[in-house]
Design an enzyme around this catalytic site. Structure first.
Site, PDB file in Angstrom:
ATOM      1  N   ASN A  37     -55.333  44.371  77.056  1.00 50.93           N
ATOM      2  CA  ASN A  37     -55.040  43.023  77.232  1.00 50.93           C
ATOM      3  C   ASN A  37     -54.246  42.957  78.471  1.00 50.93           C
ATOM      4  O   ASN A  37     -53.894  43.955  79.060  1.00 50.93           O
ATOM      5  CB  ASN A  37     -54.273  42.623  75.679  1.00 50.93           C
ATOM      6  N   ASP A  97     -54.384  44.656  68.124  1.00 50.88           N
ATOM      7  CA  ASP A  97     -54.508  44.513  66.492  1.00 50.88           C
ATOM      8  C   ASP A  97     -55.710  45.546  66.021  1.00 50.88           C
ATOM      9  O   ASP A  97     -55.607  45.830  64.981  1.00 50.88           O
ATOM     10  CB  ASP A  97     -54.852  43.107  66.191  1.00 50.88           C
ATOM     11  N   LYS A 105     -69.912  59.175  77.793  1.00 50.54           N
ATOM     12  CA  LYS A 105     -70.022  57.780  77.896  1.00 50.54           C
ATOM     13  C   LYS A 105     -71.317  57.257  77.427  1.00 50.54           C
ATOM     14  O   LYS A 105     -72.515  58.040  77.439  1.00 50.54           O
ATOM     15  CB  LYS A 105     -70.137  57.743  79.550  1.00 50.54           C
ATOM     16  N   PRO A 155     -52.144  50.063  62.897  1.00 51.07           N
ATOM     17  CA  PRO A 155     -50.841  50.123  62.036  1.00 51.07           C
ATOM     18  C   PRO A 155     -50.068  48.950  62.899  1.00 51.07           C
ATOM     19  O   PRO A 155     -49.757  48.830  64.192  1.00 51.07           O
ATOM     20  CB  PRO A 155     -50.247  51.205  62.465  1.00 51.07           C
ATOM     21  N   ASP A 156     -49.164  48.318  62.075  1.00 45.71           N
ATOM     22  CA  ASP A 156     -48.268  47.319  62.400  1.00 45.71           C
ATOM     23  C   ASP A 156     -46.744  48.180  62.734  1.00 45.71           C
ATOM     24  O   ASP A 156     -46.230  48.406  61.821  1.00 45.71           O
ATOM     25  CB  ASP A 156     -48.174  45.981  61.807  1.00 45.71           C
ATOM     26  N   ILE A 157     -46.561  48.352  64.118  1.00 48.33           N
ATOM     27  CA  ILE A 157     -45.574  49.256  64.350  1.00 48.33           C
ATOM     28  C   ILE A 157     -44.152  48.544  63.966  1.00 48.33           C
ATOM     29  O   ILE A 157     -43.485  49.006  63.373  1.00 48.33           O
ATOM     30  CB  ILE A 157     -45.545  49.735  65.816  1.00 48.33           C
ATOM     31  N   PHE A 191     -41.498  40.306  69.189  1.00 43.34           N
ATOM     32  CA  PHE A 191     -41.935  39.420  70.129  1.00 43.34           C
ATOM     33  C   PHE A 191     -43.111  38.622  69.626  1.00 43.34           C
ATOM     34  O   PHE A 191     -43.680  39.219  68.742  1.00 43.34           O
ATOM     35  CB  PHE A 191     -42.218  39.930  71.565  1.00 43.34           C
ATOM     36  N   LYS A 238     -44.039  34.125  62.183  1.00 42.77           N
ATOM     37  CA  LYS A 238     -44.231  35.685  62.273  1.00 42.77           C
ATOM     38  C   LYS A 238     -43.030  36.353  62.059  1.00 42.77           C
ATOM     39  O   LYS A 238     -42.688  37.554  61.636  1.00 42.77           O
ATOM     40  CB  LYS A 238     -44.603  35.909  63.746  1.00 42.77           C
ATOM     41  N   LYS A 296     -42.896  39.448  59.673  1.00 45.58           N
ATOM     42  CA  LYS A 296     -42.615  40.779  59.907  1.00 45.58           C
ATOM     43  C   LYS A 296     -41.131  41.170  59.453  1.00 45.58           C
ATOM     44  O   LYS A 296     -40.697  42.326  59.810  1.00 45.58           O
ATOM     45  CB  LYS A 296     -42.630  40.980  61.676  1.00 45.58           C
TER      46      LYS A 296
END
Ligand code: CTP
Length: 402
Positions: free
Chosen positions: A213, A282, A292, A310-312, A332, A346, A350
């Site tokens: 991203n 995500d 390749k 995984p959501d750290i 964040f 959020k 979280k």
């Protein structure tokens, strides 16, 4: 908060090829909003002209204690009384030896000796050949200067102007600037360990392609720098970004979300604060080709499936230490719209005490940002400013909560 803005510094140059870095330093200091009065020794004038330093500082340079511009003809008193600090960069081996003995046969050493020691700190950035630096005489002098209350900055390591390689070159202007900023920053996180994640993650599809991203890592790096300058012991876990490591920060590079997850969990046991700035992917491709993926000419496109990463942050926020209050977690939220709404939701999802919202598309890669600090009591905006200034404000906010 820019700790150098409004400060008045005497920048002293003694003789050495590193004088060219002092020109860069002078420019950088003026840019922060400090005023800079340059004082040069005779030897420094062999390496750099006073004209250059005058142009960069916007002030006439002092080179002699006999300068009749001063009404009382006491430049050493006047210059040292009006300064918030005296910075000697470069400080040659000879100049440090002079300081050590309290000699005062030219303006720069004279004003260093004459400064009110309790009010005007003296900071020196050594610069010399590696043999000169490692010579017992120099090392003895450095130890004694420190014992005398003079702040001796580190030296850099690497190729030297003489062609030799080793310790002794002067720090780069940016590094000295960071050390000076730290010097003037209140040590509100002294003794605290802070773990920061920053940048994007990269999820490989095959050896040459992947999904990532637009996060540049600038906000997270600025936070790591601000925490370090506030006295914290900082570890920065960075996704693939091309940013220099902030001074004094321990940096660990990772690539994928799962690498970052593993690295965070190996480090977070020692942390008092965890700041999750990274824009973690995500999802990752459900398969990663070892070779390749080639076009076969048929016009058929590869089918990509995904697994969730995984959501750290959520996993850290659910750890025992976080739940017991021994670890303060900050999340964040990079949103494209309805910032308050999403950031509030959020934070609860979280389960973190503080969540910092920002508008991702307008800030990714930029040097400025605006932040929305959301906690259980509501929201507070940190208006548009440089990411570094915002980082200092955020660190001050976090320190108040600890
Ligand atoms: N985060 C994380 N691990 C993930 C995803 C996000 O640690 N796998 C952290 C980020 O570092 C940030 C916070 O969670 O502190 C929110 O990240 P963000 O991408 O804004 O939210 P998501 O949880 O991914 O939700 P969505 O993409 O739906 O907005």
């Amino acid at each position: 908060m820019n700790t150098l803005a409004g400060k008045h510094l005497v920048l002293g140059l003694s003789g050495g090829i590193a004088c060219y870095k002092a020109a860069e330093l002078c420019r950088a200091l003026v840019k922060t909003g400090a005023t800079v009065q340059v004082v040069m020794t005779d030897a420094a004038e062999h390496f750099m002209t006073a004209v250059t330093m005058q142009a960069l500082s916007g002030r006439v340079v002092f080179t002699s204690q006999w300068d009749s511009r001063e009404g009382n003809n006491m430049a050493h008193i006047n210059l040292s009384r009006e300064a918030d600090a005296i910075v000697v960069a470069p400080a040659s081996a000879d100049f440090m030896a002079k300081l050590l003995h309290g000699r005062a046969d030219e303006l720069l050493s004279l004003l260093c000796l004459a400064r009110p020691r309790d009010q005007v700190p003296l900071i020196v950035a050594p610069a010399m050949n590696r043999e000169m630096w490692s010579n017992p005489a120099t090392q003895r002098n450095v130890a004694q200067l420190k014992a005398d209350g003079i702040h001796v900055l580190d030296v850099g390591q690497g190729e030297q102007a003489c062609g030799e390689t080793g310790d002794g070159r002067m720090l780069e202007a940016e590094e000295i600037l960071e050390d000076l900023q730290a010097f003037f920053t209140p040590q509100i996180l002294l003794g605290k360990a802070v773990l920061v994640t920053a940048g994007p993650t990269y999820e490989a599809i095959d050896p040459v392609r992947g999904i990532t991203n637009l996060s540049s890592g600038k906000m997270g790096f600025a936070i790591a720098r601000a925490a370090r300058q506030a006295g914290a012991d900082v570890t920065l876990i960075a996704g693939p970004v091309s940013l220099p490591t902030p001074r004094g920060v321990k940096r660990l590079d990772v690539r994928s979300a799962r690498d970052m997850h593993a690295q965070v969990h190996s480090q977070v046991g020692q942390a008092d604060v965890f700041i999750s700035t990274a824009a973690v992917a995500d999802w990752r491709p459900d398969t990663q080709a070892e070779q390749k993926i080639k076009k076969d000419g048929s016009g058929k496109t590869p089918k990509l499936g995904f697994f969730e990463n995984p959501d750290i942050l959520a996993s850290v926020a659910q750890s025992d230490r976080a739940l017991q209050g021994a670890l303060f977690c900050v999340g964040f939220a990079a949103e494209s719209h309805d910032l308050l709404l999403h950031a509030t939701a959020k934070r609860i999802r979280k389960q973190v005490p503080l969540l910092v919202g920002n508008i991702g598309p307008s800030t990714f890669g930029q040097d400025d940002n605006a932040l929305l600090l959301v906690d259980a009591n509501g929201a507070r905006e940190l208006p548009f400013a440089s990411k570094q200034d915002l980082a200092h404000d955020l660190i001050a906010d976090i320190a108040r909560r600890l």
